[in-house]
Design a protein around this motif. Structure first.
Motif, mmCIF file in Angstrom:
data_model
loop_
_atom_site.group_PDB
_atom_site.id
_atom_site.type_symbol
_atom_site.label_atom_id
_atom_site.label_comp_id
_atom_site.label_asym_id
_atom_site.label_seq_id
_atom_site.Cartn_x
_atom_site.Cartn_y
_atom_site.Cartn_z
ATOM 1 N N THR A 44 3.291 23.091 -65.367
ATOM 2 C CA THR A 44 3.043 23.961 -64.472
ATOM 3 C C THR A 44 3.858 25.441 -64.536
ATOM 4 O O THR A 44 4.825 25.297 -65.114
ATOM 5 C CB THR A 44 3.219 23.395 -63.235
ATOM 6 N N ASP A 86 3.535 25.081 -58.497
ATOM 7 C CA ASP A 86 3.415 23.877 -58.832
ATOM 8 C C ASP A 86 1.863 23.592 -59.537
ATOM 9 O O ASP A 86 1.685 22.428 -59.783
ATOM 10 C CB ASP A 86 3.467 22.957 -57.361
ATOM 11 N N LYS A 131 5.877 26.484 -62.397
ATOM 12 C CA LYS A 131 7.148 26.210 -61.829
ATOM 13 C C LYS A 131 8.160 25.450 -62.893
ATOM 14 O O LYS A 131 9.130 26.064 -63.226
ATOM 15 C CB LYS A 131 7.139 25.389 -60.733
#
Length: 349
Positions: free
Chosen positions: A16, A213, A18
């Protein structure tokens, strides 16, 4: 009977935004540099900074070592010419294709013909961080909008290409990004779509994207007003004086800032790298006439001139030569930028 999709083999989940950013972060000093570079570019677009904007570098990257080699050279040149030129490096990680061909480093980072997008994301982010550490501003093209979420904290300037300038999805992602953006004219040379794109991107949007996310979500953007047009040619070159007059007139009709960048490659040079310098040098004659309307130039430049066809094995690929569109050499790049700097110095710009 099941309605089964037989056109794919498997689905793979990957890292992801993040997690990639947490694994390969930037520090406060680097964030400050990127914000400063974006502010400088914005000020050039709005004629608050008198310097000339240069977007310069390989058509697309294909090798980390070569990219860093080029970036170090370009940074040294940037420091030398900083009073009159603000130089951003093209670090394009994917390549739009009109027909089949190598799609770019992010898809095939090992240059072995086997896709490894996760590794491509990691290598691109690592490269961007290394360039940021030497304070080299980064330019890229938004092709697959999802990749923008992985690198949006590292980019100083982005382009929307001729194939995607009419795409609503690309206009929406442009409205969300914090960096200035150049919109190219359409493949046929039309400027109107780029004008519409700038207007559309400047407005707020609700659109579907992903969060950090990696979850699909609705994004509420506030709009990006730091945009300009790039004349890249079409069916015919469009860097001549009458083309610039026409572009200015259309921008006035749309109430847009008269900020024009000339792409010295693509339709303007007919993808002949030897003509890039001819295009660039002809622009110098227009600067005194159009003064602040022409804010910069784009050059496709590499260590060595020309291009080569991607082929296996990897060791057949020659060092410092583009795998995609042909580029001018480093020597020719230095020659032109030195002449441009001296011209701007004499004309007090």
């Amino acid at each position: 009977m099941q309605n089964k999709n037989i056109n794919f083999h498997e689905t793979k989940l990957f890292i992801t935004p993040k997690k990639l950013k947490e694994k390969y972060p930037i520090n406060a000093k680097e964030k400050k540099f990127i914000l400063k570079s974006r502010k400088i570019i914005s000020d050039i677009i709005y004629n608050k900074d008198p310097r000339f904007l240069i977007v310069c570098g390989p058509c697309s990257i294909h090798d980390i070592h070569t990219s860093i080699d080029y970036a170090i050279r370009l940074k040294e040149l940037s420091i030398k010419f900083i009073n009159h030129l603000y130089i951003i490096m093209r670090v394009y990680y994917e390549k739009p294709r009109t027909s089949l061909g190598w799609k770019g480093f992010i898809y095939d980072p090992n240059l072995n013909g086997k896709s490894n997008i996760t590794l491509g994301l990691i290598k691109v982010r690592n490269l961007y961080i290394q360039l940021t550490k030497i304070k080299q501003p980064i330019a890229t093209e938004i092709l697959n909008p999802l990749f923008a979420y992985y690198f949006n904290d590292l980019i100083s300037w982005s382009a929307i290409g001729a194939r995607t300038v009419s795409s609503q999805i690309h206009r929406e992602i442009a409205s969300y990004l914090m960096n200035p953006i150049g919109f190219k004219n359409s493949l046929d040379g039309s400027i109107k779509n780029a004008c519409h794109a700038i207007l559309t991107a400047s407005e707020a949007h609700n659109f579907v994207g992903i969060n950090q996310d990696g979850n699909i979500c609705i994004i509420n953007s506030s709009g990006n007003i730091n945009s300009h047009i790039i004349l890249r040619g079409g069916n015919f070159p469009n860097y001549f004086q009458h083309n610039i007059y026409d572009c200015k007139k259309q921008m006035q009709n749309f109430s847009l800032p008269e900020a024009i960048m000339i792409d010295c490659n693509h339709g303007n040079s007919e993808k002949n790298e030897k003509k890039q310098i001819q295009v660039a040098e002809s622009i110098l004659r227009y600067l005194s006439i159009h003064n602040r309307s022409i804010i910069g130039l784009m050059l496709e430049s590499h260590i060595n001139s020309g291009n080569q066809i991607w082929k296996l094995p990897k060791n057949k690929i020659k060092y410092g030569i583009s795998l995609t569109d042909p580029c001018i050499s480093w020597d020719d790049t230095c020659y032109f930028l030195k002449n441009l700097y001296n011209f701007l110095k004499i004309h007090n710009r």
